[in-house]
Design a protein around this motif. Structure first.
Motif, mmCIF file in Angstrom:
data_model
loop_
_atom_site.group_PDB
_atom_site.id
_atom_site.type_symbol
_atom_site.label_atom_id
_atom_site.label_comp_id
_atom_site.label_asym_id
_atom_site.label_seq_id
_atom_site.Cartn_x
_atom_site.Cartn_y
_atom_site.Cartn_z
ATOM 1 N N LYS A 88 11.257 5.477 10.986
ATOM 2 C CA LYS A 88 10.761 6.221 9.839
ATOM 3 C C LYS A 88 10.915 5.393 8.566
ATOM 4 O O LYS A 88 10.008 5.342 7.730
ATOM 5 N N GLN A 89 12.044 4.722 8.419
ATOM 6 C CA GLN A 89 12.275 3.883 7.248
ATOM 7 C C GLN A 89 11.275 2.734 7.193
ATOM 8 O O GLN A 89 10.740 2.410 6.140
ATOM 9 N N ARG A 90 10.987 2.141 8.324
ATOM 10 C CA ARG A 90 10.023 1.040 8.372
ATOM 11 C C ARG A 90 8.623 1.543 8.011
ATOM 12 O O ARG A 90 7.891 0.893 7.275
ATOM 13 N N GLU A 91 8.255 2.711 8.554
ATOM 14 C CA GLU A 91 6.932 3.276 8.251
ATOM 15 C C GLU A 91 6.797 3.548 6.754
ATOM 16 O O GLU A 91 5.780 3.195 6.138
ATOM 17 N N GLU A 92 7.816 4.148 6.134
ATOM 18 C CA GLU A 92 7.763 4.440 4.704
ATOM 19 C C GLU A 92 7.697 3.150 3.889
ATOM 20 O O GLU A 92 6.992 3.070 2.881
ATOM 21 N N PRO B 259 8.014 -13.206 13.672
ATOM 22 C CA PRO B 259 8.125 -12.154 12.656
ATOM 23 C C PRO B 259 8.231 -10.780 13.308
ATOM 24 O O PRO B 259 7.799 -10.585 14.457
ATOM 25 N N PRO B 260 8.813 -9.811 12.603
ATOM 26 C CA PRO B 260 8.925 -8.462 13.161
ATOM 27 C C PRO B 260 7.552 -7.809 13.312
ATOM 28 O O PRO B 260 6.630 -8.092 12.564
ATOM 29 N N LYS B 261 7.465 -6.937 14.287
ATOM 30 C CA LYS B 261 6.201 -6.237 14.533
ATOM 31 C C LYS B 261 6.038 -5.092 13.541
ATOM 32 O O LYS B 261 7.010 -4.446 13.169
ATOM 33 N N PRO B 262 4.816 -4.821 13.131
ATOM 34 C CA PRO B 262 4.587 -3.689 12.233
ATOM 35 C C PRO B 262 4.828 -2.359 12.940
ATOM 36 O O PRO B 262 4.858 -2.275 14.182
ATOM 37 N N PHE B 263 4.974 -1.317 12.140
ATOM 38 C CA PHE B 263 5.258 0.016 12.672
ATOM 39 C C PHE B 263 4.192 0.476 13.658
ATOM 40 O O PHE B 263 4.507 1.037 14.707
ATOM 41 N N ALA C 276 1.773 -0.994 0.818
ATOM 42 C CA ALA C 276 0.321 -0.874 0.768
ATOM 43 C C ALA C 276 -0.140 -0.120 -0.479
ATOM 44 O O ALA C 276 -1.236 -0.364 -0.982
ATOM 45 N N THR C 277 0.684 0.796 -0.993
ATOM 46 C CA THR C 277 0.279 1.602 -2.141
ATOM 47 C C THR C 277 0.726 1.025 -3.464
ATOM 48 O O THR C 277 0.313 1.491 -4.515
ATOM 49 N N GLY C 278 1.600 0.035 -3.446
ATOM 50 C CA GLY C 278 2.092 -0.544 -4.687
ATOM 51 C C GLY C 278 3.290 0.187 -5.254
ATOM 52 O O GLY C 278 3.728 -0.074 -6.360
ATOM 53 N N LYS C 279 3.838 1.139 -4.510
ATOM 54 C CA LYS C 279 5.012 1.886 -4.951
ATOM 55 C C LYS C 279 6.220 0.948 -5.020
ATOM 56 O O LYS C 279 6.400 0.092 -4.162
ATOM 57 N N ALA C 280 7.050 1.107 -6.025
ATOM 58 C CA ALA C 280 8.214 0.232 -6.195
ATOM 59 C C ALA C 280 9.239 0.482 -5.082
ATOM 60 O O ALA C 280 9.535 1.626 -4.743
ATOM 61 N N LEU C 281 9.759 -0.605 -4.520
ATOM 62 C CA LEU C 281 10.775 -0.504 -3.482
ATOM 63 C C LEU C 281 12.154 -0.513 -4.120
ATOM 64 O O LEU C 281 12.368 -1.131 -5.168
ATOM 65 N N LYS C 282 13.111 0.163 -3.471
ATOM 66 C CA LYS C 282 14.476 0.209 -3.982
ATOM 67 C C LYS C 282 15.345 -0.738 -3.168
ATOM 68 O O LYS C 282 15.267 -0.765 -1.943
ATOM 69 N N GLU C 283 16.189 -1.469 -3.855
ATOM 70 C CA GLU C 283 17.097 -2.382 -3.185
ATOM 71 C C GLU C 283 18.305 -1.608 -2.682
ATOM 72 O O GLU C 283 18.822 -0.718 -3.364
ATOM 73 N N GLU D 279 6.436 0.227 4.821
ATOM 74 C CA GLU D 279 5.115 -0.388 4.949
ATOM 75 C C GLU D 279 4.068 0.369 4.134
ATOM 76 O O GLU D 279 3.183 -0.230 3.526
ATOM 77 N N LYS D 280 4.179 1.695 4.105
ATOM 78 C CA LYS D 280 3.244 2.481 3.299
ATOM 79 C C LYS D 280 3.455 2.190 1.813
ATOM 80 O O LYS D 280 2.499 2.122 1.049
ATOM 81 N N ALA D 281 4.709 2.024 1.408
ATOM 82 C CA ALA D 281 5.005 1.740 0.008
ATOM 83 C C ALA D 281 4.431 0.385 -0.398
ATOM 84 O O ALA D 281 3.939 0.225 -1.514
#
Length: 53
Positions: free
Chosen positions: A25-29, A4-8, A35-42, A31-33
């Motif tokens: 930066k995209q990976r960090e955002e 599996p890919p490594k975390p940020f 963790a916070t429950g923010k909806a991800l965009k396809e 992963e934070k999303a």
């Protein structure tokens, strides 16, 4: 089965990654999303044709 890919956080601690700053930066955002429950965009590429990899 591939590894599996490594975390940020691991990538930044190792200081040896072939990824660009924008990719990190995209990976960090992302992963934070998660963790916070923010909806991800396809990404549009996946919506138009899921077999266009």
């Amino acid at each position: 089965m591939p590894t599996p890919p490594k975390p940020f956080s691991v990538l930044t601690n190792e200081n040896k990654s072939h990824r660009t700053k924008a990719e990190l930066k995209q990976r960090e955002e992302g992963e934070k999303a998660l963790a916070t429950g923010k909806a991800l965009k396809e990404r549009p590429r996946g919506r138009v044709n899921p077999y266009s990899f």
